[in-house]
Write an enzyme that holds these catalytic residues in place. Sequence first.
Site, PDB file in Angstrom:
ATOM      1  N   ASP A   6       2.441   0.911  -3.579  1.00 38.75           N
ATOM      2  CA  ASP A   6       2.577   0.950  -2.209  1.00 38.75           C
ATOM      3  C   ASP A   6       3.129   2.528  -1.731  1.00 38.75           C
ATOM      4  O   ASP A   6       2.934   2.914  -0.575  1.00 38.75           O
ATOM      5  CB  ASP A   6       3.249   0.060  -1.486  1.00 38.75           C
ATOM      6  CG  ASP A   6       4.829   0.172  -1.390  1.00 38.75           C
ATOM      7  OD1 ASP A   6       5.324   0.553  -2.690  1.00 38.75           O
ATOM      8  OD2 ASP A   6       5.409  -0.635  -0.808  1.00 38.75           O
TER       9      ASP A   6
ATOM     10  N   ASP B 269       5.954   3.858  -1.795  1.00 40.60           N
ATOM     11  CA  ASP B 269       7.241   4.113  -1.003  1.00 40.60           C
ATOM     12  C   ASP B 269       8.195   4.688  -2.253  1.00 40.60           C
ATOM     13  O   ASP B 269       9.377   4.810  -1.889  1.00 40.60           O
ATOM     14  CB  ASP B 269       7.695   3.021  -0.274  1.00 40.60           C
ATOM     15  CG  ASP B 269       8.054   1.638  -1.059  1.00 40.60           C
ATOM     16  OD1 ASP B 269       7.832   1.661  -2.310  1.00 40.60           O
ATOM     17  OD2 ASP B 269       8.582   0.655  -0.488  1.00 40.60           O
TER      18      ASP B 269
ATOM     19  N   SER C  12       4.435  -3.941  -3.771  1.00 42.60           N
ATOM     20  CA  SER C  12       5.267  -2.626  -4.373  1.00 42.60           C
ATOM     21  C   SER C  12       4.798  -2.248  -5.841  1.00 42.60           C
ATOM     22  O   SER C  12       3.613  -2.191  -5.960  1.00 42.60           O
ATOM     23  CB  SER C  12       6.595  -2.836  -3.741  1.00 42.60           C
ATOM     24  OG  SER C  12       7.376  -1.371  -4.215  1.00 42.60           O
TER      25      SER C  12
ATOM     26  N   ASP D  91       4.398   4.578  -6.740  1.00 42.60           N
ATOM     27  CA  ASP D  91       4.245   3.281  -7.053  1.00 42.60           C
ATOM     28  C   ASP D  91       2.786   2.540  -6.217  1.00 42.60           C
ATOM     29  O   ASP D  91       2.388   3.276  -5.626  1.00 42.60           O
ATOM     30  CB  ASP D  91       5.566   2.311  -6.965  1.00 42.60           C
ATOM     31  CG  ASP D  91       5.966   2.150  -5.440  1.00 42.60           C
ATOM     32  OD1 ASP D  91       5.397   2.991  -4.819  1.00 42.60           O
ATOM     33  OD2 ASP D  91       6.794   1.397  -5.292  1.00 42.60           O
TER      34      ASP D  91
END
Length: 448
Positions: free
Chosen positions: A244, A246, A103, A242
Amino acid sequence: MSRQYFGTDGVRGRANTHPMTAELALRLGAAAGRYFRRDGTNGHRVVIGKDTRLSGYMLENALTAGLTSTGMNVLLLGPVPTPAVGFLTRSMRADLGIMISASHNPAEDNGIKFFGPDGFKLSDEAEAEIEAILGGEISLAQPQNIGRARRIEDGRGRYVEYAKTTFPAGQRLDGLKVVIDCANGAAYRAAPDVLWELGAEVIALGVKPDGTNINAGVGSTHPEACAAAVREHGADLGISLDGDADRVMIVDETGAVADGDQIMALLAGRWAEAGRLRGGALVATVMSNLGLERFLQGRGLRLERTAVGDRYVVERMRGAGFNLGGEQSGHIVMTDYATTGDGLIAGLQFLAALADSGKRASELVRQFTPVPQLLKNVRYRAGADPLSAEAVRAQIAAAEARLASSGRVLIRKSGTEPLIRVMAEAEDEGVLREVVEGIVAAVERAAA
């Protein structure tokens, strides 16, 4: 059942260091494969996505080996956002989805997140069962039943097309100049494509991943990069994702940054007016600002609070039938559209509000005045339990009594490292500092 490896968001750690090694990933893949092949039949499939970290190659191959060893067929998506894995797991009728990503963490870290066949992250109970299998002798498939693996070339394209359908029919982004910061991460191709195809003039930032620069000075944890680009190019809006994708932060035309609380306030208000906010409530964590709660109350809406972690937000939403939730950090969960936080789709919802209202972004990002909030972390030695000390409990009780109805205190342990997080909110910033510093000092003495 105990959970040795799984934290609040899958398994995470420093790459090539236990537990984030190829050896553990192989066994974890085999354990997950055995869990999803409990009926012993063949034909089960798993989709695997990843972000742009160098270690993603290693973990992808190790997971594939483990999964195929138990008879699972593996579909490799390559770099795609985490929400795309949730979407494609369900869309492609897979039994399991896996995202390889840490992440917003630096490139040296990595992680493994699991999704069930419904596209939602696995429950604590399912993760505990996989851990139980991991700790024993894993039954492998017979040679003729070993699984196959193949690359899926159109995974990103499927997600791009789906993301566009979440934008209101008949609306376009023509005439809008948008900065999109992809954090050199998983959305570096998908996000700019979606915005451009919807008509925006796109200034792309953080779209040159090299395996080691994910989240490095860009993305939602460094929104100043997006803000600088917005001002430099005279853009109408900035969307900062960010690694990834999400999470999201929104940047207005002046360079001011709106966090997840402000984005959720905007969406909750709009959805309530349109009669589409189910249950008359927004779900957020204990970290969300008191100002958000007051904003909702002023509109006859409720704030349902959960423990920190988007998975707990989603669990509450699903359990009670709510359709909007998220975190101050920028996870925005809209179950009408996605099974997990989706920064790009949240950005599209903000753009829809911008296009629909005819207002500037600066008129939309400040939905409420936040109550001053202060957060400090106190590190403690392994095995210590400073929160059980009488002096610490007394200090916390005194702080709560002092703030009473004018603020709140939140003390919690980190789920990933030996830290006590001391957070408080209060109208009076002087009192706020005194309260937090008093608790921090008590915890430090108890942790010494």
